[in-house]
Design an enzyme around this catalytic site. Sequence first.
Site, PDB file in Angstrom:
ATOM      1  NE  ARG A 171      29.215  30.155  -3.780  1.00  0.00           N
ATOM      2  CZ  ARG A 171      28.475  29.173  -4.279  1.00  0.00           C
ATOM      3  NH1 ARG A 171      27.326  29.436  -4.879  1.00  0.00           N
ATOM      4  NH2 ARG A 171      28.871  27.923  -4.184  1.00  0.00           N
ATOM      5  CG  HIS A 180      33.188  25.178  -5.564  1.00  0.00           C
ATOM      6  ND1 HIS A 180      33.020  25.443  -4.215  1.00  0.00           N
ATOM      7  CD2 HIS A 180      31.932  24.977  -6.073  1.00  0.00           C
ATOM      8  CE1 HIS A 180      31.724  25.397  -3.931  1.00  0.00           C
ATOM      9  NE2 HIS A 180      31.047  25.119  -5.034  1.00  0.00           N
ATOM     10  CD  GLN A 202      30.479  20.679  -5.793  1.00  0.00           C
ATOM     11  OE1 GLN A 202      29.670  21.532  -5.471  1.00  0.00           O
ATOM     12  NE2 GLN A 202      30.151  19.390  -5.843  1.00  0.00           N
ATOM     13  CG  ASP A 250      30.178  23.842 -13.357  1.00  0.00           C
ATOM     14  OD1 ASP A 250      28.977  24.023 -13.108  1.00  0.00           O
ATOM     15  OD2 ASP A 250      31.086  24.606 -12.929  1.00  0.00           O
ATOM     16  CB  CYS A 285      29.271  21.299  -8.886  1.00  0.00           C
ATOM     17  SG  CYS A 285      29.134  22.408 -10.308  1.00  0.00           S
ATOM     18  NE  ARG A 331      29.733  21.671  -1.436  1.00  0.00           N
ATOM     19  CZ  ARG A 331      29.352  22.852  -1.937  1.00  0.00           C
ATOM     20  NH1 ARG A 331      28.632  22.901  -3.031  1.00  0.00           N
ATOM     21  NH2 ARG A 331      29.761  23.979  -1.381  1.00  0.00           N
TER      22      ARG A 331
HETATM   23  N1  NVA Z   1      31.173  27.027 -12.078  1.00  0.00           N
HETATM   24  C1  NVA Z   1      29.937  27.406 -11.441  1.00  0.00           C
HETATM   25  C2  NVA Z   1      29.720  26.590 -10.217  1.00  0.00           C
HETATM   26  C3  NVA Z   1      28.470  26.883  -9.457  1.00  0.00           C
HETATM   27  C4  NVA Z   1      28.346  26.068  -8.196  1.00  0.00           C
HETATM   28  C5  NVA Z   1      29.975  28.901 -11.125  1.00  0.00           C
HETATM   29  O1  NVA Z   1      31.033  29.405 -10.737  1.00  0.00           O
HETATM   30  O2  NVA Z   1      28.956  29.563 -11.287  1.00  0.00           O
HETATM   31  N1   CP Z   2      27.483  23.406  -6.150  1.00  0.00           N
HETATM   32  C1   CP Z   2      27.260  24.553  -5.487  1.00  0.00           C
HETATM   33  O1   CP Z   2      28.166  25.194  -4.974  1.00  0.00           O
HETATM   34  O2   CP Z   2      25.948  24.918  -5.422  1.00  0.00           O
HETATM   35  P1   CP Z   2      25.372  26.309  -4.903  1.00  0.00           P
HETATM   36  O3   CP Z   2      25.783  27.356  -5.897  1.00  0.00           O
HETATM   37  O4   CP Z   2      23.888  26.098  -4.876  1.00  0.00           O
HETATM   38  O5   CP Z   2      25.913  26.597  -3.557  1.00  0.00           O
END
Ligand code: NVA
Ligand code: CP
Length: 316
Positions: free
Chosen positions: A112, A139, A142, A234, A274, A302
């Site tokens: 990530r 993602h 997800q 989101d 998400c 997930r």
């Molecule tokens: N769009 C959000 C998703 C978090 C799971 C981010 O990138 O922070």
């Molecule tokens: N939806 C998701 O990826 O959650 P986290 O940021 O908690 O991993």
Amino acid sequence: MSDHTNVEIPAGFEGRDLLTLLDFTTEEIQTLLTFAEQLKQNPHQNMLPGQSLGMIFENASTRTRVSFEVGMTQLGGHSLFLSPRDLQIGRGEPVKDTANVLSRFVDAIMIRTNSHEMVEELATYAGVPVINALTDLYHPCQALADLLTVKEKKGKLEGLKAAFVGDGNNVAHSLMIACAKTGMDAALAVPEGYEPDPDVWKEIEKVAEENGTRLELTHSPADAVKEADMIYTDVWASMGFEEEQAKREEAFAGFQVSEELCANAKDDYMFLHCLPAHRGEEVEASIIDGPHSYVYDQAENRLHAQKAVLAAVMKK
Ligand code: NVA
Ligand code: CP
């Protein structure tokens, strides 16, 4: 512990990366979903005995970290949580060296990070599968869980309509790809200036055209959710954009998923997010906590979706 039912790992995924769902065919996505459903029924499978997953997290995570870690345990393997604060990559060690060295120890790498380019570079040099656990652009894990949740609740995907209301971000990109790949019509409503990445959108349009699905990009949330079977949102400020929170709150006024907005959808619409969510911002509390919401089932999925990916790509 191993469940009695024998679940077969589907062939054809061995050694592959999952950087975006664009890399997988419709049939492959459907195969992974079916496999995930089987694993959900039979969670403990000794499919990856002695194998290790390296998990690099440059950003915070609740669901992704816990589901990958628990998933590896349930598959008979092991996972390592690697923070850039502790890794030499955080002190400037090249991605190339990190990829090569980690590949000598672990059987797959999950990452990530904000930079999708960095994940592509990592995948280029890694000798083991690389799984994208969220970048600025995608993602995919997800989106697989999202599809699994819709399929589970609606009994099908093809012919349904999904609407995403909010930021044209990583989650929106992956959801739109997932829909177009699996025969779902999709609409994305964003404020002006928060459109999806133009290159990614072109790719999504291509997939939608190939699969004969409808794809709409609009500035009208009401148009997007019209007759929708599923409504998704989101956060307005993703990780890395926190300092834009105030500006974005202004820009996204009118883009809250509210009772009033959802009245345009089908009576039996489902709401997905998400997570993490901000009640009172992108979604009204009565929606996310109400009878149309499946966000906790979605979060649980997930685990099942990612186990399918792990077992399939790490199969020796
Ligand atoms: N769009 C959000 C998703 C978090 C799971 C981010 O990138 O922070
Ligand atoms: N939806 C998701 O990826 O959650 P986290 O940021 O908690 O991993």
